[in-house]
Scaffold this motif. Structure first.
Motif, PDB file in Angstrom:
ATOM      1  N   TYR A 108      54.514  30.809  61.712  1.00 47.93           N
ATOM      2  CA  TYR A 108      54.278  31.861  62.943  1.00 47.93           C
ATOM      3  C   TYR A 108      52.932  32.818  62.558  1.00 47.93           C
ATOM      4  O   TYR A 108      52.126  33.032  62.996  1.00 47.93           O
ATOM      5  N   HIS A 109      53.073  33.238  61.336  1.00 49.61           N
ATOM      6  CA  HIS A 109      52.307  34.350  60.782  1.00 49.61           C
ATOM      7  C   HIS A 109      51.073  33.806  59.965  1.00 49.61           C
ATOM      8  O   HIS A 109      50.394  34.318  59.008  1.00 49.61           O
ATOM      9  N   HIS A 110      51.327  32.337  59.702  1.00 49.28           N
ATOM     10  CA  HIS A 110      50.478  31.834  58.713  1.00 49.28           C
ATOM     11  C   HIS A 110      50.188  32.062  57.311  1.00 49.28           C
ATOM     12  O   HIS A 110      49.293  31.974  56.502  1.00 49.28           O
ATOM     13  N   VAL A 111      51.644  32.281  56.786  1.00 47.44           N
ATOM     14  CA  VAL A 111      51.738  32.472  55.531  1.00 47.44           C
ATOM     15  C   VAL A 111      52.317  31.242  54.644  1.00 47.44           C
ATOM     16  O   VAL A 111      53.334  30.732  55.145  1.00 47.44           O
ATOM     17  N   PRO A 112      51.577  30.886  53.726  1.00 50.86           N
ATOM     18  CA  PRO A 112      51.680  29.754  53.117  1.00 50.86           C
ATOM     19  C   PRO A 112      53.015  29.762  52.164  1.00 50.86           C
ATOM     20  O   PRO A 112      53.491  31.018  51.645  1.00 50.86           O
ATOM     21  N   LEU A 113      53.823  28.698  51.961  1.00 49.76           N
ATOM     22  CA  LEU A 113      55.115  28.692  51.422  1.00 49.76           C
ATOM     23  C   LEU A 113      55.166  27.683  50.258  1.00 49.76           C
ATOM     24  O   LEU A 113      54.382  26.709  50.311  1.00 49.76           O
ATOM     25  N   TRP A 114      55.950  27.736  49.374  1.00 44.35           N
ATOM     26  CA  TRP A 114      56.264  26.859  48.486  1.00 44.35           C
ATOM     27  C   TRP A 114      57.710  26.811  47.775  1.00 44.35           C
ATOM     28  O   TRP A 114      58.199  27.782  48.039  1.00 44.35           O
ATOM     29  N   CYS A 115      58.137  25.889  47.356  1.00 41.16           N
ATOM     30  CA  CYS A 115      59.663  25.765  46.892  1.00 41.16           C
ATOM     31  C   CYS A 115      59.810  26.044  45.333  1.00 41.16           C
ATOM     32  O   CYS A 115      59.130  25.313  44.643  1.00 41.16           O
ATOM     33  N   GLY A 116      60.582  27.052  45.142  1.00 41.52           N
ATOM     34  CA  GLY A 116      60.533  27.358  43.545  1.00 41.52           C
ATOM     35  C   GLY A 116      61.929  26.436  42.990  1.00 41.52           C
ATOM     36  O   GLY A 116      62.569  25.913  43.718  1.00 41.52           O
ATOM     37  N   GLY A 117      61.673  26.583  41.778  1.00 46.23           N
ATOM     38  CA  GLY A 117      62.824  25.771  41.076  1.00 46.23           C
ATOM     39  C   GLY A 117      63.777  26.977  40.265  1.00 46.23           C
ATOM     40  O   GLY A 117      63.467  27.903  39.702  1.00 46.23           O
ATOM     41  N   MET A 118      64.901  26.558  39.985  1.00 46.32           N
ATOM     42  CA  MET A 118      65.778  27.266  39.285  1.00 46.32           C
ATOM     43  C   MET A 118      66.724  26.393  38.154  1.00 46.32           C
ATOM     44  O   MET A 118      68.031  26.642  37.858  1.00 46.32           O
ATOM     45  N   LEU A 119      66.051  25.746  37.541  1.00 43.65           N
ATOM     46  CA  LEU A 119      66.710  24.768  36.397  1.00 43.65           C
ATOM     47  C   LEU A 119      67.667  23.901  37.027  1.00 43.65           C
ATOM     48  O   LEU A 119      68.854  23.680  36.330  1.00 43.65           O
ATOM     49  N   TYR A 160      66.500  30.365  27.040  1.00 46.63           N
ATOM     50  CA  TYR A 160      67.696  29.622  27.473  1.00 46.63           C
ATOM     51  C   TYR A 160      67.673  28.196  26.993  1.00 46.63           C
ATOM     52  O   TYR A 160      66.650  27.223  26.998  1.00 46.63           O
ATOM     53  N   THR A 161      68.627  27.663  26.209  1.00 47.15           N
ATOM     54  CA  THR A 161      68.824  26.478  25.833  1.00 47.15           C
ATOM     55  C   THR A 161      69.807  25.476  26.437  1.00 47.15           C
ATOM     56  O   THR A 161      69.586  24.301  26.235  1.00 47.15           O
ATOM     57  N   ASP A 162      70.642  25.979  27.420  1.00 44.20           N
ATOM     58  CA  ASP A 162      71.386  25.297  28.150  1.00 44.20           C
ATOM     59  C   ASP A 162      71.571  25.823  29.530  1.00 44.20           C
ATOM     60  O   ASP A 162      71.087  26.981  29.728  1.00 44.20           O
ATOM     61  N   ARG A 163      72.055  25.017  30.561  1.00 46.97           N
ATOM     62  CA  ARG A 163      72.422  25.531  31.791  1.00 46.97           C
ATOM     63  C   ARG A 163      73.833  25.265  32.274  1.00 46.97           C
ATOM     64  O   ARG A 163      74.181  24.302  32.221  1.00 46.97           O
ATOM     65  N   TYR A 177      63.866  18.511  32.256  1.00 47.36           N
ATOM     66  CA  TYR A 177      64.994  19.419  31.787  1.00 47.36           C
ATOM     67  C   TYR A 177      66.012  18.591  31.141  1.00 47.36           C
ATOM     68  O   TYR A 177      66.911  19.419  30.415  1.00 47.36           O
ATOM     69  N   TRP A 178      66.417  17.304  31.587  1.00 50.93           N
ATOM     70  CA  TRP A 178      67.652  16.837  31.174  1.00 50.93           C
ATOM     71  C   TRP A 178      67.339  15.359  30.388  1.00 50.93           C
ATOM     72  O   TRP A 178      66.365  14.599  31.052  1.00 50.93           O
ATOM     73  N   GLN A 179      68.070  15.458  29.210  1.00 46.92           N
ATOM     74  CA  GLN A 179      67.743  14.032  28.780  1.00 46.92           C
ATOM     75  C   GLN A 179      68.559  12.739  29.629  1.00 46.92           C
ATOM     76  O   GLN A 179      68.271  11.778  29.869  1.00 46.92           O
ATOM     77  N   ARG A 180      69.575  13.325  30.511  1.00 47.36           N
ATOM     78  CA  ARG A 180      70.154  12.387  31.431  1.00 47.36           C
ATOM     79  C   ARG A 180      70.838  13.318  32.740  1.00 47.36           C
ATOM     80  O   ARG A 180      71.475  14.418  32.554  1.00 47.36           O
ATOM     81  N   MET A 223      74.943  21.737  30.742  1.00 47.51           N
ATOM     82  CA  MET A 223      74.210  20.890  30.568  1.00 47.51           C
ATOM     83  C   MET A 223      73.198  21.555  29.447  1.00 47.51           C
ATOM     84  O   MET A 223      72.642  22.376  29.583  1.00 47.51           O
ATOM     85  N   GLU A 224      72.781  20.715  28.419  1.00 51.64           N
ATOM     86  CA  GLU A 224      71.764  21.120  27.462  1.00 51.64           C
ATOM     87  C   GLU A 224      70.347  20.764  27.884  1.00 51.64           C
ATOM     88  O   GLU A 224      69.961  19.634  28.576  1.00 51.64           O
ATOM     89  N   LEU A 225      69.426  21.832  28.016  1.00 49.41           N
ATOM     90  CA  LEU A 225      68.002  21.500  28.465  1.00 49.41           C
ATOM     91  C   LEU A 225      67.361  20.507  27.088  1.00 49.41           C
ATOM     92  O   LEU A 225      67.688  20.624  25.837  1.00 49.41           O
ATOM     93  N   VAL A 226      66.351  19.791  27.785  1.00 45.67           N
ATOM     94  CA  VAL A 226      65.564  19.090  26.682  1.00 45.67           C
ATOM     95  C   VAL A 226      64.968  19.996  25.481  1.00 45.67           C
ATOM     96  O   VAL A 226      64.742  19.689  24.503  1.00 45.67           O
TER      97      VAL A 226
END
Length: 368
Positions: free
Chosen positions: A282-293, A26-29, A323-326, A13-16
């Motif tokens: 349990y250890h009170h460590v904050p989390l967040w979700c990463g992305g991979m295109l 990176y121009t495509d995925r 990221y995507w036109q469609r 897929m072509e990246l926007v």
């Protein structure tokens, strides 16, 4: 449940617009979409987030395709499974290859949720049907390009901005952004571009009130990250260093970070991600979700992950149009006032536009 067949789709897929990190542009995925069909006709979808080249981890699209075909899918076919948790043991003899395993595991979890007639996010213990989201910006040629992009994303309601940094494109960039956006929740992602010898360089970022510096050192530098964190006021977030819950335990014990990024593909799928979530809470460590295109399939799984109560920081879960036109899902993921609302349909909650996906397909393999 029994998985009767698994279909692999390798897409491009072509990246926007090009996405630039310290490793390159990176121009495509290129990606692998996994379609798992059980004996009752429920269809689950997953995505392998390996890249075409081994810049992020050692896994690649071509290598994952081989692993899926030869080792990961065969023991699954016609296997009686009471719960997706059993996949960990099923693949216990296959070392690493987390992204390939995660792709199939995602598809099985999606199919399982559909069998239960429940949204995936509810099945895994998610507590929110709406999540706050942020956006990642690759390296740009001029500061004006950053201003233009950030203004655009702030207008769309994104609540947190992440910028890529590397030696020579760090202090001046962060200083300029902080001057223009003094209250903006801002974080920097180094993708392992630094060494411990550059501690003094990184300390200069402390006055700019960053939410975190993500993965400043190499993935296997857990001890060096601990030493660096002792010298920084800015929290370190580990990304590439965290491959499973045991890495989190060691990082917490050593003091290597104060924040953890979770990517389903990097940690091997839902089962390990849920273990990491439990440990960090349990250890009170904050989390967040990463992305991979990701395509919308991987993005939908990320959205479900981010509903878990330990994910307190807006993740890199931007709209499909980022990221995507469609996109290959319908409807596409949209951001409204800095939030994404999860669908109430069973599984990931989105339909895959199989006809459009077929038009992007480079290779296809049906396994029964």
């Amino acid at each position: 449940m029994k998985i009767d067949s698994v279909i692999l789709h390798r897409l491009r897929m072509e990246l926007v617009s090009p996405f630039v990190t310290s490793y390159g542009a990176y121009t495509d995925r290129e990606t692998i979409i996994v379609q798992a069909i059980d004996s009752d006709g429920h269809v689950g979808w997953g995505e392998c987030v390996a890249f075409a080249t081994p810049w992020y981890t050692e896994e690649t699209v071509q290598g994952a395709w081989h692993m899926l075909q030869q080792f990961i899918i065969p023991p699954l076919l016609q296997q009686e499974i009471k719960h997706p948790h059993e996949l960990t043991q099923l693949w216990s003899g296959i070392k690493r290859n987390a992204m390939a395993k995660a792709a199939v595991e995602m598809a099985v979890w999606d199919a399982y949720a559909k069998r239960q007639n429940k949204p995936l996010y509810q099945l895994i213990g998610g507590t929110r049907h709406e999540i706050k989201v942020g956006v990642a910006i690759g390296l740009q040629p001029t500061i004006d390009h950053y201003y233009e992009l950030i203004d655009h994303y702030l207008e769309q309601g994104y609540e947190r901005i992440k910028v890529k940094i590397k030696p020579g494109q760090d202090l001046s960039l962060v200083a300029a952004l902080r001057e223009r956006y003094p209250q903006l929740p801002l974080m920097a992602d180094a993708n392992s571009a630094y060494t411990l010898e550059q501690t003094e360089e990184l300390k200069q970022l402390d006055p700019y009130n960053l939410m975190m510096i993500e993965q400043p050192l190499a993935a296997d530098d857990m001890i060096d990250h601990a030493q660096l964190q002792q010298n920084l006021q800015t929290p370190i977030c580990l990304d590439e260093s965290i491959l499973h819950a045991e890495d989190v335990r060691k990082a917490i014990q050593l003091g290597s970070c104060k924040v953890v990024n979770v990517k389903l593909g990097r940690v091997g799928g839902w089962n390990e991600a849920l273990r990491i979530h439990q440990l960090c809470r349990y250890h009170h460590v904050p989390l967040w979700c990463g992305g991979m295109l990701e395509t919308g399939i991987g993005r939908a799984h990320n959205m479900a992950l981010a509903t878990l109560p330990g994910f307190t920081i807006p993740g890199d879960i931007s709209a499909s149009s980022r990221y995507w036109q469609r996109d290959i899902i319908t409807p596409e993921v949209t951001v409204d006032q800095g939030s994404v609302r999860l669908p109430d349909q069973p599984g990931i909650g989105y339909e895959v536009d199989e006809q459009y996906a077929e038009s992007l397909t480079l290779d296809k393999l049906v396994m029964r």
